[in-house]
Design a protein around this motif. Sequence first.
Motif, PDB file in Angstrom:
ATOM      1  N   SER A 107    -106.028  46.683 -14.930  1.00 38.93           N
ATOM      2  CA  SER A 107    -104.697  46.915 -15.484  1.00 38.93           C
ATOM      3  C   SER A 107    -103.738  47.246 -14.360  1.00 38.93           C
ATOM      4  O   SER A 107    -104.139  47.622 -13.257  1.00 38.93           O
ATOM      5  N   VAL A 108    -102.447  47.109 -14.672  1.00 38.63           N
ATOM      6  CA  VAL A 108    -101.416  47.477 -13.698  1.00 38.63           C
ATOM      7  C   VAL A 108    -101.516  48.966 -13.384  1.00 38.63           C
ATOM      8  O   VAL A 108    -101.436  49.376 -12.227  1.00 38.63           O
ATOM      9  N   ARG A 109    -101.744  49.773 -14.413  1.00 38.18           N
ATOM     10  CA  ARG A 109    -101.845  51.216 -14.178  1.00 38.18           C
ATOM     11  C   ARG A 109    -103.023  51.537 -13.266  1.00 38.18           C
ATOM     12  O   ARG A 109    -102.902  52.358 -12.345  1.00 38.18           O
ATOM     13  N   LEU A 150    -100.069  45.857 -19.804  1.00 43.11           N
ATOM     14  CA  LEU A 150    -100.488  44.790 -18.883  1.00 43.11           C
ATOM     15  C   LEU A 150    -101.879  45.087 -18.351  1.00 43.11           C
ATOM     16  O   LEU A 150    -102.075  45.793 -17.361  1.00 43.11           O
ATOM     17  N   HIS A 165     -89.797  48.179  -7.317  1.00 41.46           N
ATOM     18  CA  HIS A 165     -90.056  47.325  -8.477  1.00 41.46           C
ATOM     19  C   HIS A 165     -90.008  48.180  -9.747  1.00 41.46           C
ATOM     20  O   HIS A 165     -90.392  49.359  -9.752  1.00 41.46           O
ATOM     21  N   LEU A 174     -96.793  49.716 -18.604  1.00 38.97           N
ATOM     22  CA  LEU A 174     -97.897  49.831 -17.652  1.00 38.97           C
ATOM     23  C   LEU A 174     -99.247  49.668 -18.337  1.00 38.97           C
ATOM     24  O   LEU A 174    -100.126  49.008 -17.829  1.00 38.97           O
ATOM     25  N   GLN A 230     -91.289  53.058 -12.842  1.00 38.53           N
ATOM     26  CA  GLN A 230     -91.769  53.723 -14.055  1.00 38.53           C
ATOM     27  C   GLN A 230     -92.970  54.611 -13.739  1.00 38.53           C
ATOM     28  O   GLN A 230     -93.063  55.751 -14.210  1.00 38.53           O
ATOM     29  N   TYR A 231     -93.847  54.095 -12.933  1.00 41.62           N
ATOM     30  CA  TYR A 231     -95.026  54.865 -12.545  1.00 41.62           C
ATOM     31  C   TYR A 231     -94.614  56.110 -11.761  1.00 41.62           C
ATOM     32  O   TYR A 231     -95.112  57.217 -11.996  1.00 41.62           O
ATOM     33  N   LEU A 275     -91.712  48.335 -12.464  1.00 42.21           N
ATOM     34  CA  LEU A 275     -92.967  48.946 -12.932  1.00 42.21           C
ATOM     35  C   LEU A 275     -93.394  50.093 -12.033  1.00 42.21           C
ATOM     36  O   LEU A 275     -93.879  51.126 -12.504  1.00 42.21           O
TER      37      LEU A 275
END
Length: 570
Positions: free
Chosen positions: A17-19, A4, A83, A1, A88-89, A85
């Motif tokens: 960012s993705v986060r 990216l 998904h 996370l 994971q989040y 990611l």
Amino acid sequence: LDFLQSQARDVPERQRSVRAAFDYSWKRLLLEEQQAFMRLSVFQGGFTREAAHAVAGAGLRVLRTLINKSFLTLSGDNRYDIHALLRQYGEEQLEASGMADEVRGAHSEFYLKRLQHLEADLKGRRQIQALTEIERDIENVRKAWNWALLQRNETAIAQTVESLYLFFDLLSRYHDASELLNLARERLALSPDSTPNLLSRRIISRLAYSQSYMHASQEETKGDLERCLAIARTHNEPAEIAFCLLALGCYTTEVLKKAPNALSLFRQSLDLYRSLNDRFYEALALLWLGYCHNQFAGDPVIGYEFTRQGLDVARETGNKVYAALALVNLGLSAIYVGEYPLAESYNQEAFDLGAETGRVLTMANSKTSLSLLHLLKGEIEKAGVLAEEGVELATNTQHSEAIAYALAALSLQLSVAEDYSMGLQIGQESKAVPSDPFDVMLVDIGMAVAHYGLQSYHAAWQYVGEAIKIAHGFSWPGPILWSLPIAAALLAHEGQNERSAEVLALAFTHPLYPTGWMKQWPPLTALQSRLETQLAPDIYVAAWERGKALDVATVVAELLDEPKEKSVSG
């Protein structure tokens, strides 16, 4: 996370960012939606609405909202997914909430209870539906099993070990079974001087069975099984006694290669399962008895009868996996006695059932047998296609006998198609893999054809002799005859033209001999023409007539003496 992310300075913070993007979207969720999503992140490989409600307390309204806000997706088979990611989040949020263990426990309980519930279906008429359901959620099942082991939840493991083992066994996925059962053995290990409890012994015996099938058993496997058997007898546990006997028989057959010694083990197991009215394992014990009598004990008639009984039990109980396995073995029995149309029918039905149940090992073996049968009929090109498909399927199973059998059939097909060098190469690959006597005999015939084509006549004699010896030793009347044309060609090479004509006549006219491939292998058609030319017409006709009346056993005895002075190195 965190990896990216963009270095650009002219974009909004939430897009860098993705986060950051996830944080922005997360804050826009209601508290109820946040709690539901972070609980849902415990799932692996998707989940159903029922699972979402049971594990995460997420109702249909919340699920729809999370779909609309792009946190979830819904597939055509009504399964939800997240998904990787986003999962994971969500797991990070779950860990931070302090509810992670509670949710993982609920997840494990849900899937292991479902697995336990499906045990009867795996053994009966809803077998395919149960296999399909477990396959869809196999990643959730793995996660649930691992969590139960981590928590040493012996009750949950005990209730599901049979279903988990059966799922992988029925699909011939022995490596997967070994991985999860070995993990269970390690996590639940007792001290060396303590007596294994029932759960530990069930894990050990099923692990040994799976590892034996893929020839990965450790040296201590036999001792483990004998100890489990002794304890089961002490505690008067007939079901475990029967399974330990079955596992010992499998180990003795597959690893020690002493199938005749396994017959009494399988017989005892069969008697116990019949006394318990356990029709599922009764079928399996019958199939093992049929297989051992067929392949190792030289009793094809007895082997056929055991296998037929196994097929009857499997069909009566709706067990399509074992029905397919029985059909493969009945197909081999039919090949042994020269009933080739019947063998083709058995193997085609077996392949169809294998495809329906998803058992790749059955598909591989039936495809290989079909390749051999088409080759014997003279359909060389079709046999090659089927053999290559058989090799691919067998390789996917990582099962040595299936691989050796498929390679042996391909070696013979290539040799008959006059690709002698490749036939030898594939034949050597087959010989390098642990296999059954039938596979060895088959590849010996292929090697004999290839060596004859390459004019390595001494080597050809050696392989012909070995093939005849195996077929004769196991009383396989059909395969005994397959080497005769090659022997006839070798006799002619040595100048024994009349004897060559006699043996060739026996091969061409015997009711159990499939002549199709003989008419497709150019050296044989050339041999017959050459014999007619080199021998006077009346001598040729007389030799041919004598050959038609020859006794197979007498010819075999004579041919087994022929190669004694030959050697592969010669």
